[in-house]
Scaffold this motif. Structure first.
Motif, PDB file in Angstrom:
ATOM      1  N   ILE A  81       0.848  -1.204   0.000  1.00  0.00           N
ATOM      2  CA  ILE A  81       0.000   0.000   0.000  1.00  0.00           C
ATOM      3  C   ILE A  81       0.878   1.248   0.000  1.00  0.00           C
ATOM      4  CG2 ILE A  81      -1.653   1.340   1.374  1.00  0.00           C
ATOM      5  CD1 ILE A  81      -2.791  -1.420   2.304  1.00  0.00           C
ATOM      6  N   ILE A  82       1.872   1.251   0.874  1.00  0.00           N
ATOM      7  CA  ILE A  82       2.789   2.393   0.941  1.00  0.00           C
ATOM      8  C   ILE A  82       3.526   2.554  -0.386  1.00  0.00           C
ATOM      9  CG2 ILE A  82       4.873   3.291   2.070  1.00  0.00           C
ATOM     10  CD1 ILE A  82       3.848   1.877   4.648  1.00  0.00           C
ATOM     11  N   PHE A  83       3.975   1.447  -0.949  1.00  0.00           N
ATOM     12  CA  PHE A  83       4.704   1.477  -2.217  1.00  0.00           C
ATOM     13  C   PHE A  83       3.839   2.078  -3.328  1.00  0.00           C
ATOM     14  CE2 PHE A  83       6.011  -0.448  -6.241  1.00  0.00           C
ATOM     15  CZ  PHE A  83       7.353  -0.082  -6.270  1.00  0.00           C
ATOM     16  N   VAL A  84       2.594   1.643  -3.414  1.00  0.00           N
ATOM     17  CA  VAL A  84       1.694   2.154  -4.462  1.00  0.00           C
ATOM     18  C   VAL A  84       1.493   3.654  -4.319  1.00  0.00           C
ATOM     19  CG1 VAL A  84      -0.704   2.115  -5.292  1.00  0.00           C
ATOM     20  CG2 VAL A  84       0.524  -0.031  -4.921  1.00  0.00           C
ATOM     21  N   PHE A  85       1.225   4.117  -3.108  1.00  0.00           N
ATOM     22  CA  PHE A  85       1.029   5.551  -2.904  1.00  0.00           C
ATOM     23  C   PHE A  85       2.329   6.337  -3.101  1.00  0.00           C
ATOM     24  CE2 PHE A  85      -2.966   4.333  -0.887  1.00  0.00           C
ATOM     25  CZ  PHE A  85      -3.808   5.325  -1.357  1.00  0.00           C
ATOM     26  N   GLY A  86       3.445   5.755  -2.694  1.00  0.00           N
ATOM     27  CA  GLY A  86       4.720   6.443  -2.820  1.00  0.00           C
ATOM     28  C   GLY A  86       5.238   6.517  -4.248  1.00  0.00           C
ATOM     29  N   MET A  87       4.974   5.483  -5.026  1.00  0.00           N
ATOM     30  CA  MET A  87       5.513   5.433  -6.387  1.00  0.00           C
ATOM     31  C   MET A  87       4.500   5.827  -7.462  1.00  0.00           C
ATOM     32  SD  MET A  87       8.589   4.680  -6.159  1.00  0.00           S
ATOM     33  CE  MET A  87       9.323   4.715  -4.562  1.00  0.00           C
ATOM     34  N   SER A  88       3.225   5.622  -7.175  1.00  0.00           N
ATOM     35  CA  SER A  88       2.194   5.897  -8.176  1.00  0.00           C
ATOM     36  C   SER A  88       1.126   6.839  -7.656  1.00  0.00           C
ATOM     37  CB  SER A  88       1.534   4.582  -8.614  1.00  0.00           C
ATOM     38  OG  SER A  88       2.491   3.674  -9.085  1.00  0.00           O
ATOM     39  N   GLY A  89       1.495   7.632  -6.671  1.00  0.00           N
ATOM     40  CA  GLY A  89       0.536   8.549  -6.060  1.00  0.00           C
ATOM     41  C   GLY A  89      -0.068   9.535  -7.032  1.00  0.00           C
ATOM     42  N   PHE A  90       0.653   9.847  -8.115  1.00  0.00           N
ATOM     43  CA  PHE A  90       0.126  10.780  -9.112  1.00  0.00           C
ATOM     44  C   PHE A  90      -1.171  10.250  -9.712  1.00  0.00           C
ATOM     45  CE2 PHE A  90       3.108   7.977 -11.218  1.00  0.00           C
ATOM     46  CZ  PHE A  90       2.411   7.568 -12.353  1.00  0.00           C
ATOM     47  N   PHE A  92      -3.469   9.002  -8.068  1.00  0.00           N
ATOM     48  CA  PHE A  92      -4.491   9.375  -7.081  1.00  0.00           C
ATOM     49  C   PHE A  92      -4.529  10.881  -6.854  1.00  0.00           C
ATOM     50  CE2 PHE A  92      -2.767   5.173  -5.930  1.00  0.00           C
ATOM     51  CZ  PHE A  92      -3.912   4.404  -6.121  1.00  0.00           C
ATOM     52  N   GLY A  93      -3.768  11.615  -7.656  1.00  0.00           N
ATOM     53  CA  GLY A  93      -3.726  13.064  -7.546  1.00  0.00           C
ATOM     54  C   GLY A  93      -2.815  13.585  -6.443  1.00  0.00           C
ATOM     55  N   LEU A  94      -1.885  12.751  -5.987  1.00  0.00           N
ATOM     56  CA  LEU A  94      -0.970  13.177  -4.931  1.00  0.00           C
ATOM     57  C   LEU A  94       0.162  14.007  -5.530  1.00  0.00           C
ATOM     58  CD1 LEU A  94      -0.605   9.912  -2.811  1.00  0.00           C
ATOM     59  CD2 LEU A  94      -2.323  11.709  -2.611  1.00  0.00           C
ATOM     60  N   SER A  95       0.598  14.997  -4.792  1.00  0.00           N
ATOM     61  CA  SER A  95       1.699  15.851  -5.246  1.00  0.00           C
ATOM     62  C   SER A  95       3.024  15.111  -5.112  1.00  0.00           C
ATOM     63  CB  SER A  95       1.748  17.129  -4.411  1.00  0.00           C
ATOM     64  OG  SER A  95       2.129  16.826  -3.081  1.00  0.00           O
ATOM     65  N   ASN A  96       4.033  15.589  -5.818  1.00  0.00           N
ATOM     66  CA  ASN A  96       5.379  15.015  -5.694  1.00  0.00           C
ATOM     67  C   ASN A  96       5.896  15.156  -4.268  1.00  0.00           C
ATOM     68  OD1 ASN A  96       5.565  14.142  -8.322  1.00  0.00           O
ATOM     69  ND2 ASN A  96       6.544  16.026  -9.047  1.00  0.00           N
ATOM     70  N   GLU A  97       5.571  16.275  -3.648  1.00  0.00           N
ATOM     71  CA  GLU A  97       5.993  16.513  -2.261  1.00  0.00           C
ATOM     72  C   GLU A  97       5.432  15.438  -1.322  1.00  0.00           C
ATOM     73  OE1 GLU A  97       5.391  19.825   1.292  1.00  0.00           O
ATOM     74  OE2 GLU A  97       4.464  20.160  -0.654  1.00  0.00           O
ATOM     75  N   LEU A  98       4.154  15.099  -1.504  1.00  0.00           N
ATOM     76  CA  LEU A  98       3.517  14.090  -0.670  1.00  0.00           C
ATOM     77  C   LEU A  98       4.087  12.699  -0.963  1.00  0.00           C
ATOM     78  CD1 LEU A  98       1.510  13.104   1.406  1.00  0.00           C
ATOM     79  CD2 LEU A  98      -0.290  13.235  -0.339  1.00  0.00           C
ATOM     80  N   MET A  99       4.290  12.387  -2.231  1.00  0.00           N
ATOM     81  CA  MET A  99       4.858  11.084  -2.580  1.00  0.00           C
ATOM     82  C   MET A  99       6.275  10.946  -2.016  1.00  0.00           C
ATOM     83  SD  MET A  99       3.330  10.211  -6.392  1.00  0.00           S
ATOM     84  CE  MET A  99       4.425  11.325  -7.207  1.00  0.00           C
ATOM     85  N   SER A 100       7.032  12.027  -2.056  1.00  0.00           N
ATOM     86  CA  SER A 100       8.376  12.021  -1.488  1.00  0.00           C
ATOM     87  C   SER A 100       8.314  11.816   0.025  1.00  0.00           C
ATOM     88  CB  SER A 100       9.085  13.333  -1.816  1.00  0.00           C
ATOM     89  OG  SER A 100      10.355  13.365  -1.238  1.00  0.00           O
ATOM     90  N   ALA A 101       7.367  12.453   0.671  1.00  0.00           N
ATOM     91  CA  ALA A 101       7.205  12.291   2.123  1.00  0.00           C
ATOM     92  C   ALA A 101       6.854  10.847   2.469  1.00  0.00           C
ATOM     93  CB  ALA A 101       6.133  13.248   2.640  1.00  0.00           C
ATOM     94  N   ILE A 102       5.992  10.234   1.684  1.00  0.00           N
ATOM     95  CA  ILE A 102       5.609   8.839   1.922  1.00  0.00           C
ATOM     96  C   ILE A 102       6.838   7.937   1.829  1.00  0.00           C
ATOM     97  CG2 ILE A 102       4.305   6.880   0.979  1.00  0.00           C
ATOM     98  CD1 ILE A 102       2.156   8.994   0.122  1.00  0.00           C
ATOM     99  N   CYS A 103       7.676   8.187   0.843  1.00  0.00           N
ATOM    100  CA  CYS A 103       8.843   7.327   0.602  1.00  0.00           C
ATOM    101  C   CYS A 103      10.009   7.581   1.540  1.00  0.00           C
ATOM    102  CB  CYS A 103       9.326   7.504  -0.836  1.00  0.00           C
ATOM    103  SG  CYS A 103       8.172   6.897  -2.060  1.00  0.00           S
ATOM    104  N   TYR A 104      10.234   8.839   1.908  1.00  0.00           N
ATOM    105  CA  TYR A 104      11.469   9.173   2.598  1.00  0.00           C
ATOM    106  C   TYR A 104      11.316   9.720   4.016  1.00  0.00           C
ATOM    107  CZ  TYR A 104      13.150   8.627  -2.124  1.00  0.00           C
ATOM    108  OH  TYR A 104      13.414   8.115  -3.356  1.00  0.00           O
ATOM    109  N   ASP A 105      10.265  10.468   4.261  1.00  0.00           N
ATOM    110  CA  ASP A 105      10.120  11.089   5.578  1.00  0.00           C
ATOM    111  C   ASP A 105       8.648  11.391   5.850  1.00  0.00           C
ATOM    112  OD1 ASP A 105      10.439  12.362   7.987  1.00  0.00           O
ATOM    113  OD2 ASP A 105      11.382  14.158   7.144  1.00  0.00           O
ATOM    114  N   PRO A 106       7.910  10.421   6.363  1.00  0.00           N
ATOM    115  CA  PRO A 106       6.472  10.621   6.556  1.00  0.00           C
ATOM    116  C   PRO A 106       6.135  11.818   7.442  1.00  0.00           C
ATOM    117  CG  PRO A 106       7.187   8.531   7.520  1.00  0.00           C
ATOM    118  CD  PRO A 106       8.352   9.116   6.805  1.00  0.00           C
ATOM    119  N   PHE A 107       7.018  12.165   8.374  1.00  0.00           N
ATOM    120  CA  PHE A 107       6.726  13.248   9.301  1.00  0.00           C
ATOM    121  C   PHE A 107       6.919  14.634   8.692  1.00  0.00           C
ATOM    122  CE2 PHE A 107       7.730   9.557  11.949  1.00  0.00           C
ATOM    123  CZ  PHE A 107       6.509   9.441  12.589  1.00  0.00           C
ATOM    124  N   SER A 108       7.320  14.669   7.430  1.00  0.00           N
ATOM    125  CA  SER A 108       7.459  15.957   6.758  1.00  0.00           C
ATOM    126  C   SER A 108       6.141  16.420   6.137  1.00  0.00           C
ATOM    127  CB  SER A 108       8.551  15.890   5.675  1.00  0.00           C
ATOM    128  OG  SER A 108       8.156  15.028   4.627  1.00  0.00           O
TER     129      SER A 108
END
Length: 172
Positions: A81-90, A92-108
């Motif tokens: 689930i995390i992988f899908v949102f982190g790599m293919s979040g676009f 779902f309309g997720l911004s690059n900033e959010l996808m980066s946060a999912i992959c590298y630093d969720p607390f950002s």
């Protein structure tokens, strides 16, 4: 060189497989096994299974492999689930900033924390369901006691490490 002399190591374990199944996975499997073992044994005593079971050894032997494998399966599903949102979040309309946060630093990013926590919750629910419906179905006949044991295992063995920022482990 005849067929008898041919070595087929790459057919059995191709080296590129390490890209998808890194060696660190063995430490993860061992760590999960140790934690699951402790939780199963503590649950045996905490929920007084001795009055229904012959002994802790029997309880452990009949449950640990399933607890461990189902827990790992649930963790893989949560990680997917995390992988899908982190790599293919676009998608779902997720911004690059959010996808980066999912992959590298969720607390950002607060939404990244919510997505990670949702994946953890899915894993925990699966751990509970697998253990309630499969692992302990025949081992703990009393449904209330089975719920307590399965819920304890789900809460303690939830993949808390999903919250660790990946950026702590490598530069990139």
């Amino acid at each position: 060189m005849g067929m008898k002399d041919m070595k087929v190591y790459n057919l059995i374990f191709p080296i590129w497989f390490l890209l998808f199944f890194p060696p660190v996975i063995f430490f993860t499997l061992l760590g999960n096994y140790v934690i699951d073992s402790l939780v199963v044994i503590v649950s045996f005593y905490l929920f007084k299974q001795a009055k229904h079971q012959l002994n802790v050894k029997r309880f452990y032997k009949k449950s640990i492999l399933k607890v461990w494998l189902f827990g790992f399966l649930a963790d893989i599903i949560g990680a997917a689930i995390i992988f899908v949102f982190g790599m293919s979040g676009f998608l779902f309309g997720l911004s690059n900033e959010l996808m980066s946060a999912i992959c590298y630093d969720p607390f950002s990013h607060p939404v990244a924390v919510l997505i990670i926590c949702a994946a953890m919750l899915v894993s925990a629910l699966l751990i509970f369901f697998f253990n309630y419906a499969c692992t302990f179905k025949r081992l703990i006949e009393n449904k209330k006691e089975r719920i307590k044991v399965a819920l304890t295992i789900a809460i303690i063995t939830i993949p808390w490490t999903f919250l660790l920022p990946t950026k702590w482990f490598y530069e990139g």
